[in-house]
Design a protein around this motif. Sequence first.
Motif, mmCIF file in Angstrom:
data_model
loop_
_atom_site.group_PDB
_atom_site.id
_atom_site.type_symbol
_atom_site.label_atom_id
_atom_site.label_comp_id
_atom_site.label_asym_id
_atom_site.label_seq_id
_atom_site.Cartn_x
_atom_site.Cartn_y
_atom_site.Cartn_z
ATOM 1 N N UNK A 172 -2.694 -2.603 -9.167
ATOM 2 C CA UNK A 172 -1.774 -1.597 -9.813
ATOM 3 C C UNK A 172 -0.645 -1.332 -8.864
ATOM 4 N N UNK A 173 0.935 -1.525 -9.816
ATOM 5 C CA UNK A 173 1.965 -0.783 -8.895
ATOM 6 C C UNK A 173 1.816 0.602 -9.028
ATOM 7 N N UNK A 174 1.908 1.285 -7.725
ATOM 8 C CA UNK A 174 1.945 2.827 -7.803
ATOM 9 C C UNK A 174 2.971 3.427 -7.155
ATOM 10 N N UNK A 175 3.117 4.585 -7.530
ATOM 11 C CA UNK A 175 4.411 5.426 -6.574
ATOM 12 C C UNK A 175 4.034 6.817 -6.793
ATOM 13 N N UNK A 176 4.390 7.672 -6.104
ATOM 14 C CA UNK A 176 4.556 9.288 -6.117
ATOM 15 C C UNK A 176 5.106 9.674 -7.602
ATOM 16 N N UNK A 177 4.861 10.538 -8.238
ATOM 17 C CA UNK A 177 5.314 11.047 -9.338
ATOM 18 C C UNK A 177 7.051 11.583 -9.141
ATOM 19 N N UNK A 228 1.895 6.507 2.364
ATOM 20 C CA UNK A 228 3.322 6.156 2.376
ATOM 21 C C UNK A 228 3.420 6.462 0.967
ATOM 22 N N UNK A 229 2.587 6.096 -0.074
ATOM 23 C CA UNK A 229 3.024 6.358 -1.492
ATOM 24 C C UNK A 229 3.023 7.925 -1.743
ATOM 25 N N UNK A 230 2.071 8.823 -0.933
ATOM 26 C CA UNK A 230 1.927 9.953 -1.328
ATOM 27 C C UNK A 230 3.348 10.864 -0.728
ATOM 28 N N UNK A 247 -1.388 9.854 -7.923
ATOM 29 C CA UNK A 247 -0.522 8.865 -8.247
ATOM 30 C C UNK A 247 -0.102 8.247 -9.558
ATOM 31 N N UNK A 248 1.186 7.984 -9.454
ATOM 32 C CA UNK A 248 1.700 7.314 -11.062
ATOM 33 C C UNK A 248 1.618 5.801 -10.932
ATOM 34 N N UNK A 249 0.893 5.347 -12.234
ATOM 35 C CA UNK A 249 0.781 3.859 -12.229
ATOM 36 C C UNK A 249 2.210 3.360 -13.108
ATOM 37 N N UNK A 250 2.672 2.525 -12.607
ATOM 38 C CA UNK A 250 4.014 1.804 -13.212
ATOM 39 C C UNK A 250 3.682 0.771 -14.203
ATOM 40 N N UNK A 251 3.973 0.887 -15.344
ATOM 41 C CA UNK A 251 3.693 0.238 -16.378
ATOM 42 C C UNK A 251 4.602 -0.617 -16.888
#
Length: 296
Positions: A172-177, A228-230, A247-251
């Motif tokens: 999954x592509x993820x990022x911090x909200x 680093x994502x956090x 984490x937020x999954x980018x869709x």
Amino acid sequence: MPDLTARRLDIDALRVLRAIRRQGGITRAAEALGLTQSAVSHKIKRLEASLDCDLLSRRPGAPMFTAAGEDLLGYADRIVGLHDEALLSLTRTDLAGRILLGLTEDTTCSDLSRILGRFRRLRPQVAVRTRVRMSLVLRAMLDRGELDAAIVQVFAHEVRPADVVLFREGLHWVKSPGLQLAPQGAIPFLSFDDDCFYRRWALDIGQDGGALLETVFECASAAGIVAAVGAGLGVALLSDRHLRPEMEILRDRLPEPPALAYVVRRARKARNPALDSLIAEVEAEISRHGGLSLAV
């Protein structure tokens, strides 16, 4: 004092209990074990009746296992492990030889480590030399004949007919909200190092959708990427095991990543009887438990 002679811990029921924990529920456990859902439920109910206590919580929103169930799971791992080792010890033969085995860092903290430990105890005449590297490095070593076999991670569509699949998971592509991505321009990318096939996919096929990735952070360890994502430093590719609730999954905006699989892959050369025996034990473990698991 309870009459312990009137109670029994059924090995198959303990296997089912462990599968429910591993798979995250009765339905998935049944699928992994090749049983019907009613058969799994029946085994658990019989075990609960013999112990006169509830092992699974059946209240909505409650934890999956009761306190008694959690206690029994700890014993179940040891009981089933000793049971299987005893059976193997009675069927072992005088096997000798050498195995050159490759592992990823993830698989050193998995069910596989337990299987390797048991194999060493039961086959003391087999020398196992292990090298821990990233999947792409191990695959190259296999191609050069520097390893007999390796436990590697591949994209699911790259699984070969001769591979033994340990388990599958998503990517999954993820990022911090809290990270706001600009509607245009480069996307900050948190990357594993050059030997990571996630990275190669992201910088090649992954950008076919028109998005531009700019590598702003590079780290060889999953723990470093998760941190680093956090911290909101950018977007990363992480597998199911490394996802966190925050984490937020980018869709959208980025192409959907392919699924992953962990496999046992042999080198393309003459068969090794010692290796055949080890892989047979891994396959038997998968059959008994519906797959293997990794610790995060």
